[in-house]
Design a protein around this motif. Sequence first.
Motif, mmCIF file in Angstrom:
data_model
loop_
_atom_site.group_PDB
_atom_site.id
_atom_site.type_symbol
_atom_site.label_atom_id
_atom_site.label_comp_id
_atom_site.label_asym_id
_atom_site.label_seq_id
_atom_site.Cartn_x
_atom_site.Cartn_y
_atom_site.Cartn_z
ATOM 1 N N GLN A 224 21.789 -12.965 -18.986
ATOM 2 C CA GLN A 224 21.058 -13.958 -18.201
ATOM 3 C C GLN A 224 20.481 -13.350 -16.927
ATOM 4 N N LEU A 225 21.229 -12.445 -16.283
ATOM 5 C CA LEU A 225 20.722 -11.775 -15.086
ATOM 6 C C LEU A 225 19.429 -11.007 -15.405
ATOM 7 N N ILE A 226 19.419 -10.302 -16.528
ATOM 8 C CA ILE A 226 18.228 -9.563 -16.936
ATOM 9 C C ILE A 226 17.076 -10.519 -17.213
ATOM 10 N N CYS A 227 17.391 -11.637 -17.865
ATOM 11 C CA CYS A 227 16.354 -12.633 -18.160
ATOM 12 C C CYS A 227 15.764 -13.219 -16.879
ATOM 13 N N GLU A 228 16.588 -13.425 -15.876
ATOM 14 C CA GLU A 228 16.099 -13.955 -14.602
ATOM 15 C C GLU A 228 15.192 -12.940 -13.907
ATOM 16 N N ALA A 229 15.547 -11.670 -14.003
ATOM 17 C CA ALA A 229 14.680 -10.630 -13.432
ATOM 18 C C ALA A 229 13.319 -10.641 -14.136
ATOM 19 N N TYR A 230 13.343 -10.779 -15.448
ATOM 20 C CA TYR A 230 12.101 -10.896 -16.229
ATOM 21 C C TYR A 230 11.290 -12.102 -15.778
ATOM 22 N N ALA A 334 7.790 -32.074 -9.119
ATOM 23 C CA ALA A 334 6.971 -31.130 -8.347
ATOM 24 C C ALA A 334 7.712 -29.823 -8.146
ATOM 25 N N GLY A 335 6.963 -28.760 -8.043
ATOM 26 C CA GLY A 335 7.531 -27.451 -7.765
ATOM 27 C C GLY A 335 6.539 -26.620 -6.999
ATOM 28 N N LYS A 336 6.954 -25.464 -6.577
ATOM 29 C CA LYS A 336 6.086 -24.575 -5.798
ATOM 30 C C LYS A 336 5.114 -23.863 -6.729
ATOM 31 N N GLU A 337 3.842 -23.919 -6.383
ATOM 32 C CA GLU A 337 2.857 -23.150 -7.132
ATOM 33 C C GLU A 337 2.911 -21.698 -6.659
ATOM 34 N N THR A 338 3.018 -20.802 -7.612
ATOM 35 C CA THR A 338 3.158 -19.388 -7.278
ATOM 36 C C THR A 338 1.832 -18.822 -6.772
ATOM 37 N N GLN A 433 22.808 -5.723 0.052
ATOM 38 C CA GLN A 433 22.829 -7.183 0.046
ATOM 39 C C GLN A 433 21.571 -7.812 0.652
ATOM 40 N N GLN A 434 20.905 -7.144 1.568
ATOM 41 C CA GLN A 434 19.703 -7.731 2.154
ATOM 42 C C GLN A 434 18.575 -7.809 1.106
ATOM 43 N N ASN A 435 18.452 -6.786 0.289
ATOM 44 C CA ASN A 435 17.472 -6.820 -0.795
ATOM 45 C C ASN A 435 17.816 -7.912 -1.808
ATOM 46 N N TRP A 436 19.098 -8.099 -2.044
ATOM 47 C CA TRP A 436 19.581 -9.170 -2.924
ATOM 48 C C TRP A 436 19.107 -10.523 -2.394
ATOM 49 N N ARG A 437 19.252 -10.702 -1.088
ATOM 50 C CA ARG A 437 18.838 -11.966 -0.459
ATOM 51 C C ARG A 437 17.318 -12.148 -0.536
ATOM 52 N N GLN A 438 16.581 -11.067 -0.317
ATOM 53 C CA GLN A 438 15.126 -11.155 -0.343
ATOM 54 C C GLN A 438 14.626 -11.533 -1.742
ATOM 55 N N ALA A 439 15.200 -10.902 -2.753
ATOM 56 C CA ALA A 439 14.783 -11.195 -4.128
ATOM 57 C C ALA A 439 15.136 -12.627 -4.513
ATOM 58 N N THR A 440 16.326 -13.071 -4.104
ATOM 59 C CA THR A 440 16.757 -14.441 -4.397
ATOM 60 C C THR A 440 15.868 -15.440 -3.663
ATOM 61 N N SER A 441 15.544 -15.142 -2.402
ATOM 62 C CA SER A 441 14.683 -16.027 -1.613
ATOM 63 C C SER A 441 13.296 -16.130 -2.227
ATOM 64 N N PHE A 442 12.764 -15.010 -2.686
ATOM 65 C CA PHE A 442 11.448 -15.023 -3.325
ATOM 66 C C PHE A 442 11.454 -15.962 -4.535
ATOM 67 N N ALA A 443 12.521 -15.882 -5.336
ATOM 68 C CA ALA A 443 12.620 -16.744 -6.518
ATOM 69 C C ALA A 443 12.715 -18.212 -6.117
ATOM 70 N N VAL A 444 13.558 -18.508 -5.142
ATOM 71 C CA VAL A 444 13.752 -19.899 -4.710
ATOM 72 C C VAL A 444 12.457 -20.469 -4.139
ATOM 73 N N LEU A 445 11.781 -19.711 -3.292
ATOM 74 C CA LEU A 445 10.551 -20.186 -2.650
ATOM 75 C C LEU A 445 9.407 -20.359 -3.644
ATOM 76 N N ASN A 446 9.519 -19.691 -4.786
ATOM 77 C CA ASN A 446 8.486 -19.820 -5.820
ATOM 78 C C ASN A 446 8.922 -20.705 -6.976
ATOM 79 N N GLY A 447 10.040 -21.396 -6.800
ATOM 80 C CA GLY A 447 10.478 -22.356 -7.802
ATOM 81 C C GLY A 447 10.931 -21.746 -9.114
ATOM 82 N N PRO A 449 13.955 -20.571 -11.376
ATOM 83 C CA PRO A 449 15.407 -20.747 -11.447
ATOM 84 C C PRO A 449 16.125 -19.417 -11.671
ATOM 85 N N THR A 450 17.103 -19.152 -10.811
ATOM 86 C CA THR A 450 17.917 -17.933 -10.946
ATOM 87 C C THR A 450 19.394 -18.310 -10.788
#
Length: 510
Positions: A224-230, A334-338, A433-447, A449-450
Amino acid sequence: MPEKTQQMDIGVIGLGVMGKNLALNIVDNGFNVAAYDLDALKVSQFLSQFNAESSARKYPSQVIGCESIQHLLDQLVSPKIVVLSVPAGAPVDGVCHALIEAGIQIEDIVVDTGNSLWTDTVEREKRYKDKFSFFSSAVSGGETGARFGPCLMPSGDANAWERIAPIWHSISAKVDSETGLPIERTSAGEIVENGDSCTTYIGGAGAGHYVKMVHNGIEYADMQLICEAYHILSSGCGMTASEIGKVFEKWNQGKLNSYLVEISADVLQQADPETNRPLVEMILDKAGQKGTGLWTAVSSLQLGCPAPTIAEAVSARAISTQKSLRVSLSAKLAGKETNEVSLESRQQIIDQLENALYCAKIASYAQGFQLMAMAAKEQGWNLDFAEISKIWRSGCIIRASFLQSITQAYQQQANLAHLFLAYSFAEQLSQLQQNWRQATSFAVLNGIPTPCISSALAYYDSFRSETLPANLLQGQRDYFGAHTYERIDKKSGKKFHLEWSSTSREQISI
């Protein structure tokens, strides 16, 4: 009446995909096999493949196709070893009862290699102890692993293991002891006689199937982690499946080197034979499951051991099956348009995501190993986690170079209570961990699901927090249910309760 030869080293009952390939693997490694299946055609097909591969075989092994379970027992040297490769559940007991009727003896060994629930294995060892030695050995690696070297997780009576060990060490996958990398075996008759074998005695009854269950739970999370990265690279960065496959290929050359990343790169770059579009885009987004990930999540809840990333991986598969509901809600919620991502920003996201995936992977393995530790304490198993991580380095679905680091962590730090406490992992998590947060934030802000990447980060943050808001939660519980609480300024274990409805709000020591 079939002849009694009593010269076969081992019997195999069940010649489906796994049973047939295990039997051929055993034969390749110089052991004589008696084989039986309810379906006579499967016996015939097994014998045909054995004969077709005979010229490639280093050892002149023998096989006998048997007409019945009685016939199979008559061919085996005593004490007998009988391997079962039948579906989990009632079929296992059905074969055991048939073996009893055929005259199996108390000193004989019956090895269940199916995907049995570990508690069933514990009960079977008790149930059959006066009839024969019931032993279990979980098998990982699928069809190819069974044929050319699986990861084997045996458990049960230690004396039975002594009899089985030479065969299991021979047929298991092998890794280079220095690098931890697999020594590949890919053709019939080929054997590998050097390197570390990917099997070890796990422990008492049920331990092997429990460890395999957790292996599968980690596998769910890893996939699932790999799928979320995809998903992030596809929906968030607008990359094609082929482009993402090439990113995964590059990742597979570094710290994310693993079987699952490798095959994901292949899947993403495969064209559909019918439309010539990327095959992955033609596959319906509904994932199946066989239950072992669910068993792992349930066990974690029963033991009170947090394994949120594994649980979220199970939930993600469940949500994927609700396709029609998702289609309906996609038009209403509604969701965030990328936004379009520049090439420079895309590369930054790729780099951040590589680190996020690695950190989340550490977290999911940490959850699995802590779960095994808590189960071992409850069941009285003496699990050797350095050995377990060693045998997972090849022959199983979660095989990865990363497991070499886990092996070293358990070897270097005696009684390691949690993987986050390992020096190397603590340092890497802190740095990345900071890169982890940045990647997670990017996903959340773009709607996007991770659930697994996000839950793994929450798991990390929870364990690095000296104080959690459970103090308020315990106050809530005492308010509505008089469940009591402990105080930070009193002796540990001392309970208190406040009379919340009283005007004086009197505190009572319990």
